[in-house]
Write a protein that holds these residues in place. Structure first.
Motif, PDB file in Angstrom:
ATOM      1  N   SER A  67       0.831  -1.215   0.000  1.00  0.00           N
ATOM      2  CA  SER A  67       0.000   0.000   0.000  1.00  0.00           C
ATOM      3  C   SER A  67       0.859   1.256   0.000  1.00  0.00           C
ATOM      4  O   SER A  67       0.528   2.255  -0.654  1.00  0.00           O
ATOM      5  CB  SER A  67      -0.925   0.001   1.220  1.00  0.00           C
ATOM      6  N   GLY A  80      -3.287  -5.406  -0.205  1.00  0.00           N
ATOM      7  CA  GLY A  80      -3.299  -4.115   0.478  1.00  0.00           C
ATOM      8  C   GLY A  80      -3.646  -2.942  -0.415  1.00  0.00           C
ATOM      9  O   GLY A  80      -4.541  -2.139  -0.090  1.00  0.00           O
ATOM     10  N   VAL A 134      -6.934  -0.334   0.135  1.00  0.00           N
ATOM     11  CA  VAL A 134      -6.738   1.102   0.394  1.00  0.00           C
ATOM     12  C   VAL A 134      -7.201   1.922  -0.811  1.00  0.00           C
ATOM     13  O   VAL A 134      -7.812   2.986  -0.652  1.00  0.00           O
ATOM     14  CB  VAL A 134      -5.265   1.393   0.719  1.00  0.00           C
ATOM     15  N   THR A 146      -6.923   7.667   4.935  1.00  0.00           N
ATOM     16  CA  THR A 146      -7.219   6.228   4.890  1.00  0.00           C
ATOM     17  C   THR A 146      -5.938   5.396   4.846  1.00  0.00           C
ATOM     18  O   THR A 146      -5.866   4.318   5.438  1.00  0.00           O
ATOM     19  CB  THR A 146      -8.075   5.896   3.658  1.00  0.00           C
ATOM     20  N   PHE A 151      -5.103   2.672   7.632  1.00  0.00           N
ATOM     21  CA  PHE A 151      -4.883   1.263   7.278  1.00  0.00           C
ATOM     22  C   PHE A 151      -3.597   0.748   7.911  1.00  0.00           C
ATOM     23  O   PHE A 151      -3.544  -0.379   8.420  1.00  0.00           O
ATOM     24  CB  PHE A 151      -4.833   1.126   5.758  1.00  0.00           C
ATOM     25  N   CYS A 165      -3.388  -2.335  10.548  1.00  0.00           N
ATOM     26  CA  CYS A 165      -2.482  -3.462  10.329  1.00  0.00           C
ATOM     27  C   CYS A 165      -1.509  -3.613  11.491  1.00  0.00           C
ATOM     28  O   CYS A 165      -1.169  -4.737  11.891  1.00  0.00           O
ATOM     29  CB  CYS A 165      -1.713  -3.281   9.023  1.00  0.00           C
TER      30      CYS A 165
END
Length: 460
Positions: free
Chosen positions: A216, A340, A344, A355, A359, A363
């Motif tokens: 991500s 991921g 996202v 965001t 995230f 995690c």
């Protein structure tokens, strides 16, 4: 060190140029698609396609290297990547970009397999750590310099694509002119995913969560900075410092991991990741200097989690299974790095730029929860645990352990890249080898028994 650098300089130069192009391409795609108002979900899909390509590349590389050899595999893949990079300038049809990113990821894995085959085959056992340490430095330096290019060249048009293609074309030159011989082909090491799912499910789940964070970050951090009103140059600086933080984190991490409880270090790193992400979640707009500082520290934390997971997993698995373990850990990481960005990307547009770091915080909490019930002194540790920590980069590739995806090395050669076992384990191995010699020796000849006896008498 100086001699090693001189011997492997062509391969390090090739790695540097290749990663410079790759790092620049990753950030360029995210910034370019954001500029033309493509949704975060599609940007995430393109990032995921890259990691899917990397995972598939292990199998394709096996076929290509076995069929046409190392040099032809590298040259053909570099040509395909160069063409795929330039193809981004011909169309802005997103499904085409997804396919191009998958092809680039697949070909890059083949290139990594060729490079790391060379390094591992030509490095003596006593210098393998230095060889791959310099390789890791070349990898991170290339990724960081790719971001620096965006500071100097802020245009997101064809000029940047030409620079990326230029890097991938030039990376052919050092490896084509090197006089180092390529690795010989032997059988690949086996994978035992079902065994590891049953024996260390929490560690594999942790590795998957770490992959989700790292995937991500690479794909959507430029989207985050754009929504924070950062310029292209500022985004390049942010990404360069964040990636460089990953390299710096490996040195204190190696020292800490060999001296303190690794499970606690994992939980502490995950907790700090969640806590330090809070300002980037709660503040709608954040000053650029503070963003650089927090981004640097968060990157050090997120890039230190995967090496800790690898070290902890190796503590819990017997030495003869560690080659297969490395392959399964890399596969878990790759799956997470594909998932991921999709998650996202779908959420970042309706929920806002925060965001991404929300995230990361989730995690981090998930990693804490997965490791809460695993205490290192209570876990089913292998006899030689804790094993020495191996500094590694943060992704599926550019790691000494990614050799397990390379079919050109047998298990014995790959085992040498694993942490050394304790003296008792070495004695047991020598005993087994000596017994094999005795069983295969001619009873009328003294040679076989003599070799077996000498093997048993070797110093530990």
């Amino acid at each position: 060190m100086k001699k090693t650098l001189g011997v492997f300089f062509p391969l390090y130069t090739t790695t540097l140029l290749m990663l410079l192009g790759s790092g620049l391409l990753t950030t360029y795609i995210s910034l370019r698609l954001t500029a033309i108002h493509v949704s975060g979900g599609l940007i995430g899909a393109i990032t995921a396609a890259n990691y899917v390509g990397l995972v598939l590349g292990g199998k394709v590389g096996h076929f290509l290297i076995a069929r046409v050899g190392h040099i032809r595999t590298y040259v053909s893949c570099a040509g395909i990547i160069t063409a795929a990079v330039l193809a981004h300038g011909l169309t802005e049809i997103i499904p085409v970009w997804v396919a191009l990113r998958l092809i680039i990821g697949l070909c890059m894995m083949c290139q990594y397999m060729v490079l790391e085959s060379w390094l591992n085959d030509q490095a003596a056992s006593e210098q393998r750590g230095t060889v791959f340490g310099l390789y890791m430095v070349a990898t991170y330096l290339g990724l960081s310099l790719g971001q620096v290019v965006l500071i100097l060249q802020t245009d997101l048009g064809l000029i940047t694509l030409l620079l990326i293609a230029l890097c991938f074309a030039l990376c052919l030159v050092p490896i084509a002119l090197t006089t180092r011989t390529h690795a010989s082909q032997v059988s690949p090491a086996p994978m035992e995913m079902r065994y590891f799912i049953n024996s260390i499910p929490k560690v594999l789940a942790t590795t998957l969560a770490i992959g989700m964070v790292v995937g991500s970050f690479y794909g959507l951090a430029p989207v985050y900075t754009t929504q924070q009103q950062l310029t292209t140059g500022q985004t390049g600086l942010f990404m360069a410092l964040a990636i460089f933080a990953g390299l710096l984190a490996q040195f204190p991490l190696s020292w800490l991991s060999d001296r303190y409880n690794r499970t606690r270090l994992m939980r502490l790193g995950a907790l700090l990741l969640a806590l330090l992400a809070l300002p980037l979640i709660l503040l709608e707009h954040i000053s650029f200097p503070l963003l650089l500082g927090l981004g640097f520290i968060i990157s050090m934390l997120q890039f230190s989690l995967y090496p800790l997971a690898v070290a902890l997993a190796n503590d819990m698995i017997e030495p003869e299974r560690r080659v297969s373990l490395a392959a399964c850990l890399l596969m878990s990481f790759g799956v997470g790095a594909s998932i991921g960005p999709l998650i996202v990307g779908l959420l970042i547009e309706p929920l806002g730029s925060s965001t991404l770091y929300a995230f990361f915080a989730l995690c981090g909490l998930l990693i804490m929860a997965l490791n809460r019930g695993v205490k290192q002194h209570e876990a089913p540790l292998a006899g030689d645990a804790p094993v020495p920590h191996i500094p590694m980069p943060d992704s599926l590739v550019s790691s000494p352990l990614s050799l397990v995806l390379n079919p050109t090395f047998d298990e014995q050669t790959l085992q040498e890249a694993m942490p050394a076992t304790d003296p008792d384990q070495r004695v047991a191995t020598a005993d087994r080898e000596a017994n094999t010699v005795v069983q295969g020796a001619d009873p009328n000849e003294e040679t076989g028994l003599k070799k077996a006896w000498e093997k048993l008498q070797e110093p530990e």
